[in-house]
Design a protein around this motif. Structure first.
Motif, PDB file in Angstrom:
ATOM      1  N   ILE A  34       0.834  -1.205   0.000  1.00 53.18           N
ATOM      2  CA  ILE A  34       0.000   0.000   0.000  1.00 53.18           C
ATOM      3  C   ILE A  34       0.869   1.255   0.000  1.00 53.18           C
ATOM      4  O   ILE A  34       0.611   2.213  -0.743  1.00 53.18           O
ATOM      5  N   VAL A  35       1.917   1.252   0.831  1.00 54.03           N
ATOM      6  CA  VAL A  35       2.816   2.407   0.887  1.00 54.03           C
ATOM      7  C   VAL A  35       3.475   2.639  -0.473  1.00 54.03           C
ATOM      8  O   VAL A  35       3.547   3.772  -0.973  1.00 54.03           O
ATOM      9  N   PHE A  36       3.941   1.574  -1.094  1.00 57.39           N
ATOM     10  CA  PHE A  36       4.580   1.698  -2.400  1.00 57.39           C
ATOM     11  C   PHE A  36       3.598   2.229  -3.445  1.00 57.39           C
ATOM     12  O   PHE A  36       3.944   3.090  -4.267  1.00 57.39           O
ATOM     13  N   ALA A  37       2.355   1.711  -3.417  1.00 54.93           N
ATOM     14  CA  ALA A  37       1.354   2.152  -4.392  1.00 54.93           C
ATOM     15  C   ALA A  37       1.009   3.627  -4.209  1.00 54.93           C
ATOM     16  O   ALA A  37       0.869   4.371  -5.191  1.00 54.93           O
ATOM     17  N   VAL A  38       0.902   4.068  -2.957  1.00 57.62           N
ATOM     18  CA  VAL A  38       0.582   5.476  -2.701  1.00 57.62           C
ATOM     19  C   VAL A  38       1.729   6.374  -3.158  1.00 57.62           C
ATOM     20  O   VAL A  38       1.516   7.422  -3.795  1.00 57.62           O
ATOM     21  N   LEU A  39       2.971   5.986  -2.850  1.00 51.74           N
ATOM     22  CA  LEU A  39       4.126   6.769  -3.299  1.00 51.74           C
ATOM     23  C   LEU A  39       4.196   6.834  -4.819  1.00 51.74           C
ATOM     24  O   LEU A  39       4.451   7.895  -5.403  1.00 51.74           O
ATOM     25  N   LEU A  40       3.962   5.706  -5.471  1.00 54.97           N
ATOM     26  CA  LEU A  40       4.004   5.658  -6.929  1.00 54.97           C
ATOM     27  C   LEU A  40       2.945   6.580  -7.529  1.00 54.97           C
ATOM     28  O   LEU A  40       3.215   7.310  -8.498  1.00 54.97           O
ATOM     29  N   PHE A  41       1.762   6.578  -6.943  1.00 57.55           N
ATOM     30  CA  PHE A  41       0.690   7.423  -7.467  1.00 57.55           C
ATOM     31  C   PHE A  41       0.980   8.909  -7.246  1.00 57.55           C
ATOM     32  O   PHE A  41       0.879   9.716  -8.166  1.00 57.55           O
ATOM     33  N   CYS A  42       1.356   9.264  -6.008  1.00 59.30           N
ATOM     34  CA  CYS A  42       1.511  10.680  -5.656  1.00 59.30           C
ATOM     35  C   CYS A  42       2.767  11.314  -6.237  1.00 59.30           C
ATOM     36  O   CYS A  42       2.781  12.530  -6.471  1.00 59.30           O
ATOM     37  N   ASP A 386      -2.828  20.155  -2.504  1.00 56.93           N
ATOM     38  CA  ASP A 386      -3.721  19.620  -1.478  1.00 56.93           C
ATOM     39  C   ASP A 386      -4.284  18.257  -1.870  1.00 56.93           C
ATOM     40  O   ASP A 386      -4.631  17.440  -1.000  1.00 56.93           O
ATOM     41  N   THR A 387      -4.389  17.956  -3.164  1.00 58.48           N
ATOM     42  CA  THR A 387      -4.817  16.623  -3.600  1.00 58.48           C
ATOM     43  C   THR A 387      -3.802  15.569  -3.180  1.00 58.48           C
ATOM     44  O   THR A 387      -4.164  14.494  -2.668  1.00 58.48           O
ATOM     45  N   TYR A 392      -2.115  11.362   0.777  1.00 58.63           N
ATOM     46  CA  TYR A 392      -1.186  10.841   1.774  1.00 58.63           C
ATOM     47  C   TYR A 392      -1.860  10.701   3.146  1.00 58.63           C
ATOM     48  O   TYR A 392      -1.678   9.684   3.841  1.00 58.63           O
ATOM     49  N   CYS A 393      -2.621  11.697   3.548  1.00 56.45           N
ATOM     50  CA  CYS A 393      -3.287  11.643   4.858  1.00 56.45           C
ATOM     51  C   CYS A 393      -4.310  10.514   4.906  1.00 56.45           C
ATOM     52  O   CYS A 393      -4.421   9.802   5.919  1.00 56.45           O
ATOM     53  N   THR A 394      -5.066  10.341   3.828  1.00 56.01           N
ATOM     54  CA  THR A 394      -6.046   9.249   3.778  1.00 56.01           C
ATOM     55  C   THR A 394      -5.354   7.900   3.850  1.00 56.01           C
ATOM     56  O   THR A 394      -5.804   6.987   4.572  1.00 56.01           O
ATOM     57  N   LEU A 399      -3.722   3.015   6.843  1.00 55.12           N
ATOM     58  CA  LEU A 399      -2.666   2.132   7.341  1.00 55.12           C
ATOM     59  C   LEU A 399      -2.708   2.013   8.857  1.00 55.12           C
ATOM     60  O   LEU A 399      -2.516   0.919   9.419  1.00 55.12           O
ATOM     61  N   MET A 400      -2.973   3.130   9.522  1.00 52.68           N
ATOM     62  CA  MET A 400      -3.063   3.081  10.982  1.00 52.68           C
ATOM     63  C   MET A 400      -4.241   2.218  11.426  1.00 52.68           C
ATOM     64  O   MET A 400      -4.131   1.425  12.376  1.00 52.68           O
ATOM     65  N   LEU A 401      -5.366   2.335  10.720  1.00 49.76           N
ATOM     66  CA  LEU A 401      -6.530   1.528  11.062  1.00 49.76           C
ATOM     67  C   LEU A 401      -6.257   0.047  10.853  1.00 49.76           C
ATOM     68  O   LEU A 401      -6.614  -0.800  11.703  1.00 49.76           O
ATOM     69  N   LEU A 402      -5.617  -0.297   9.748  1.00 49.97           N
ATOM     70  CA  LEU A 402      -5.299  -1.703   9.499  1.00 49.97           C
ATOM     71  C   LEU A 402      -4.363  -2.254  10.569  1.00 49.97           C
ATOM     72  O   LEU A 402      -4.511  -3.406  11.009  1.00 49.97           O
ATOM     73  N   THR A 403      -3.401  -1.436  10.985  1.00 51.54           N
ATOM     74  CA  THR A 403      -2.462  -1.887  12.025  1.00 51.54           C
ATOM     75  C   THR A 403      -3.187  -2.127  13.347  1.00 51.54           C
ATOM     76  O   THR A 403      -2.941  -3.136  14.031  1.00 51.54           O
ATOM     77  N   LEU A 404      -4.070  -1.232  13.722  1.00 52.29           N
ATOM     78  CA  LEU A 404      -4.809  -1.383  14.968  1.00 52.29           C
ATOM     79  C   LEU A 404      -5.746  -2.590  14.924  1.00 52.29           C
ATOM     80  O   LEU A 404      -5.907  -3.310  15.922  1.00 52.29           O
ATOM     81  N   VAL A 405      -6.378  -2.819  13.759  1.00 54.40           N
ATOM     82  CA  VAL A 405      -7.257  -3.985  13.625  1.00 54.40           C
ATOM     83  C   VAL A 405      -6.458  -5.265  13.766  1.00 54.40           C
ATOM     84  O   VAL A 405      -6.877  -6.219  14.451  1.00 54.40           O
ATOM     85  N   HIS A 406      -5.291  -5.321  13.134  1.00 54.48           N
ATOM     86  CA  HIS A 406      -4.462  -6.512  13.227  1.00 54.48           C
ATOM     87  C   HIS A 406      -3.985  -6.750  14.651  1.00 54.48           C
ATOM     88  O   HIS A 406      -3.894  -7.901  15.100  1.00 54.48           O
TER      89      HIS A 406
END
Length: 427
Positions: A34-42, A386-387, A392-394, A399-406
């Motif tokens: 997910i991190v790689f995909a977000v960096l690649l997109f942004c 801002d886009t 990035y913020c989203t 990612l934080m939510l997924l970590t807490l769920v796990h």
């Protein structure tokens, strides 16, 4: 039997111990993806997705109107302004990294997708050129050529802005020469034409021209050091005005060579078409009150009066440029915002917004299709800062939510929704 039972028990316990590790590994792999995909997109893909929507404007030619003869060549030109590469004094390393990466990706993507023939930068290329040391200037220039690298068949030309050589009271010959050494062998406070050897047209034998003017058989661009148009009679200002008078004389000779050939001599003729004027300061206007569009000045700045020789050229200098050169189009920068103004006998001036996120959230540049008699302009927007920040913020929140769920600290939204649905059905 007892020994076999113990071995089976140990094997089962080992498998149970490996399952959490395997799940953690899968979760870590997903988070990394997910991190790689977000960096690649942004940092890469968003520039292609946004700039891909831009296209060169269509320009009318005699052939389009049913005329006879060979079609006029169309020059594709990009106009951008106010890149403001940060220097050693006011430039934080993170600010440099972020904003210069944005400009590099935007420029390189535009070159690859749009394939311009020439790029004009309308001043304030550097942020601290007015006071930078020799070493700092060399460092800034090196970064500039890295960001705005281009293939040999694409020409890049620039006019000086107040941040490059200082305002009139800071400007001196050393700073002008330093700027000139980077961008052109001619003196940059004077006008110059640009040589466009358009394929399919007959070019002069000497396509490089003389020391004062380089032009093609069809187009002329007059590039003015607007900082030198102070009108106080200083040496640099007097020299700039003298050169403008020279180009004015040569343009008039080209336009009226059939009627007054004896007054023009046998020198190299300029194109008979009206030139396009490029400069950093805009021509005189009271303010930006009549400017509109999403990239115009914000409402709280629109009605702020422009100070002559600081926010715009003086009325006197503006009248001289329009009278001497009689341009068909004027492009300028400096304000960091977009504006379109009609001067005199309907001469359009377009103020080009800043190319950098440092100066505005929605930077852009102008695309021009130019022929000897016509032109058409279009604006190409770059990704909004801002886009990218919202993306990035989203992603960080997800990612934080997924970590807490796990980790079991927060219930899975899917399971929570499913339990609520089951409770609703039972009631």
């Amino acid at each position: 039997m007892a020994a076999g039972d113990m071995a089976s028990t140990r094997l089962g316990a080992g498998r149970q111990h490996l399952r959490p590790l395997k799940r953690r590994g899968l979760v870590l792999l997903r988070l990394t993806a997910i991190v790689f995909a977000v960096l690649l997109f942004c940092e890469f893909l968003i520039y292609y997705l946004v700039i891909f929507r831009c296209s060169w404007p269509a320009v009318k030619t005699p052939a389009d109107a049913g005329g006879l003869g060979t079609p006029e060549p169309v020059l594709r030109a990009m106009f951008l302004a106010d890149t403001h590469l940060l220097g050693a004094v006011r430039g934080h390393w993170l600010d440099k990294l972020r904003r210069e990466w944005q400009m590099e990706r935007a420029f390189q993507t535009a070159l690859w997708l749009l394939q311009p023939e020439v790029v004009f930068i309308l001043g304030d290329i550097f942020d601290e050129g007015k006071w930078s040391s020799s070493q700092a200037w060399a460092d800034d220039v090196g970064r500039f050529w890295k960001i705005f690298r281009h293939p040999p068949h694409v020409q890049l030309r620039a006019v000086a802005g107040n941040h490059d050589i200082g305002f009139h009271y800071q400007m001196n010959t050393y700073k002008i020469k330093r700027f000139e050494k980077v961008f052109s062998p001619e003196r940059l406070f004077s006008w110059k034409g640009i040589n466009f050897c358009v394929p399919g047209t007959q070019s002069p034998a000497d396509c490089t021209g003389g020391p004062w003017l380089i032009s093609c058989p069809c187009l002329s661009f007059v590039m003015v050091n607007s900082v030198a148009l102070e009108g106080d009679g200083c040496d640099i200002c007097s020299g700039a005005e003298a050169e403008l008078l020279e180009i004015s004389h040569r343009l008039n000779c080209s336009r009226e060579q059939e009627h007054r050939p004896q007054e023009c001599g046998d020198g190299q003729r300029l194109p008979a078409s009206a030139p396009i004027l490029l400069q950093h300061f805009p021509l005189y206007r009271r303010n930006d009150a009549n400017c509109s569009g999403e990239d115009a000045a914000p409402p709280d700045e629109k009605y702020t009066p422009f100070k002559e020789r600081y926010d715009a050229l003086s009325q006197e200098a503006s009248r001289k440029l329009l009278w001497w050169l009689r341009p068909r189009l004027v492009l300028s920068g400096h304000t960091h915002s977009a504006c379109e103004v009609l001067h005199g006998a309907g001469v359009l001036e377009v103020s080009v917004p800043s190319f950098s996120w440092r100066n505005r959230n929605n930077p852009s540049f102008i695309m021009g299709s130019v022929t000897p008699t016509e032109y058409a302009l279009a604006k190409c927007y770059l990704p909004c800062e801002d886009t990218v920040l919202t993306t990035y913020c989203t992603a960080a929140g997800g990612l934080m939510l997924l970590t807490l769920v796990h980790a079991g600290l927060v219930a899975s939204p899917f399971h929570f929704g499913w339990n609520m649905l089951r409770k609703f059905k039972t009631t």
